[in-house]
Design an enzyme around this catalytic site. Sequence first.
Site, PDB file in Angstrom:
ATOM      1  CE  LYS A 212      -3.072  -3.162   0.445  1.00 47.68           C
ATOM      2  NZ  LYS A 212      -4.433  -3.436   0.111  1.00 47.68           N
TER       3      LYS A 212
HETATM    4  C1  LIG Z   1      -5.283  -4.323   0.867  1.00 49.93           C
HETATM    5  C2  LIG Z   1      -6.731  -4.089   0.860  1.00 49.93           C
HETATM    6  C3  LIG Z   1      -7.557  -4.457   1.932  1.00 49.93           C
HETATM    7  C4  LIG Z   1      -7.077  -5.274   3.104  1.00 49.93           C
HETATM    8  O1  LIG Z   1      -5.950  -4.789   3.719  1.00 49.93           O
HETATM    9  P1  LIG Z   1      -4.989  -5.819   4.507  1.00 49.93           P
HETATM   10  O2  LIG Z   1      -4.115  -4.929   5.288  1.00 49.93           O
HETATM   11  O3  LIG Z   1      -4.272  -6.605   3.457  1.00 49.93           O
HETATM   12  O4  LIG Z   1      -5.861  -6.669   5.350  1.00 49.93           O
HETATM   13  C5  LIG Z   1      -8.900  -4.146   1.876  1.00 49.93           C
HETATM   14  N1  LIG Z   1      -9.415  -3.510   0.819  1.00 49.93           N
HETATM   15  C6  LIG Z   1      -8.665  -3.141  -0.232  1.00 49.93           C
HETATM   16  C7  LIG Z   1      -9.306  -2.385  -1.347  1.00 49.93           C
HETATM   17  C8  LIG Z   1      -7.301  -3.436  -0.260  1.00 49.93           C
HETATM   18  O5  LIG Z   1      -6.578  -3.087  -1.323  1.00 49.93           O
END
Ligand SMILES: *Cc1c(COP(=O)(O)O)cnc(C)c1O
Length: 429
Positions: A212
């Site tokens: 992210k």
């Molecule tokens: C990455 C992501 C999540 C979940 O995040 P995690 O930290 O991997 O649990 C939820 N929604 C979207 C759109 C994502 O890209």
Amino acid sequence: MSVSTGSTADQLALNGGVPAVRGMLPPMYPGGMRIGVEEEAAVLEVLRSKRLFRYYGPEEGDSKVGLLEDAVSAKFGVRHTLAVSSGCAALACALAALGVGPGDEVIVPAYTWIASAAAVLMVGAVPVIAEVDDALTLDATDAEERITSRTVALVPVHMRGAPCNMDALLGLAARRGLRVLEDSAQAVGASYRGRRLGTLGDLGAFSLQFNKILTSGEGGLLTTDDSMLYERALMFHDVAAIKRDDLVVPETFIGTTCRMSELQGAVALAQLGKLDGILADMRAKFASIRHQVSELAEAKGIVWRRQWDEAGDACIALIAYLSDAAQAGEVARALTAEGLAARVLFDPDEVDLHIAYHWAPLGSGRGWSARTPWDQDSDRAGLDLASCPRTYELLGRAIHVDVSPELTAEEVDQVSLAFQKVFATLPDP
Ligand SMILES: *Cc1c(COP(=O)(O)O)cnc(C)c1O
């Protein structure tokens, strides 16, 4: 730089020509690639203090997780922030805060990371998918058609860093009495009409997983202006929270444990200090590539993904629609040969858990137990994976290219040249 509008098919790297991109482009870990002395010092400080747990340790003093929450609240202009163990956990805490559970339905887009739907199942409710619009974000008109007497909430997902049509979605929610949980996992720091994503709905959820915009390896954040929702999320995230003497929420309950550790908090806090720089760099590089490519793209009838707020987009990716899936495949292959990792966003034969089409266990209503939320006050047998053809059609002819904040000026020009070479070989519309 020269615009290669005279480019011909035999100049393409695909056909033996010289690739536009000379070296390896930086990998797309925006915050991850900027891990440096700030994160090192913060982690060492935590280790040396031997206080690895947010609520206590051998030394008194501020918790890093607590400082992170305060810093996020201040930066995003929101009353409360809760740091948790993942983005999925943030979504589940938010749904629990809203009181979502068995018998309830929650609308999620058919294009999102599967965790958006999984979080709904975690709290015992039924996810329902709806189509995306040409911004590749939840379509308010289609979402409205999916509302039933069981629907309690909408989960707009700001996919690939770009805001949803929040006016339409907030209007729909207000009209139909639904709550709004913004899944901002991919859009940390982006905004809609001057307000940070995750602060427009009842609650926002963010991810700090390694892929992210900001990262602590794993981690998540939840934001809300509502003190009651905050305290309910707090109880869901910490099984011992009812022991606290500062709760004002009238009804306590026992939740789960998905707390953030001090090590993650230290890294995330250092990363937050880098957010403005990361966003500014991605936006500048995105704008430069778009500027160099747009005229040719328009002449060839190529349409960029819609931006509901151009200035608010985090600009993590360039997404463009070709005329059909076959042409998108050819363009992605040609761009990849130029040294630019381009991909088509949907291929029915290649499993990608960002697209509901590939969520097979949910399609057959399977869960971790013999009983599932679909058995609980639901008329549905599972997620109707075939119910979003427009989403699959759009994604099937969309090409996607990452925009790393680490791109050098030279690489930005090379990426632009790759687009120019490939687009120039397309037939005029
Ligand atoms: C990455 C992501 C999540 C979940 O995040 P995690 O930290 O991997 O649990 C939820 N929604 C979207 C759109 C994502 O890209």
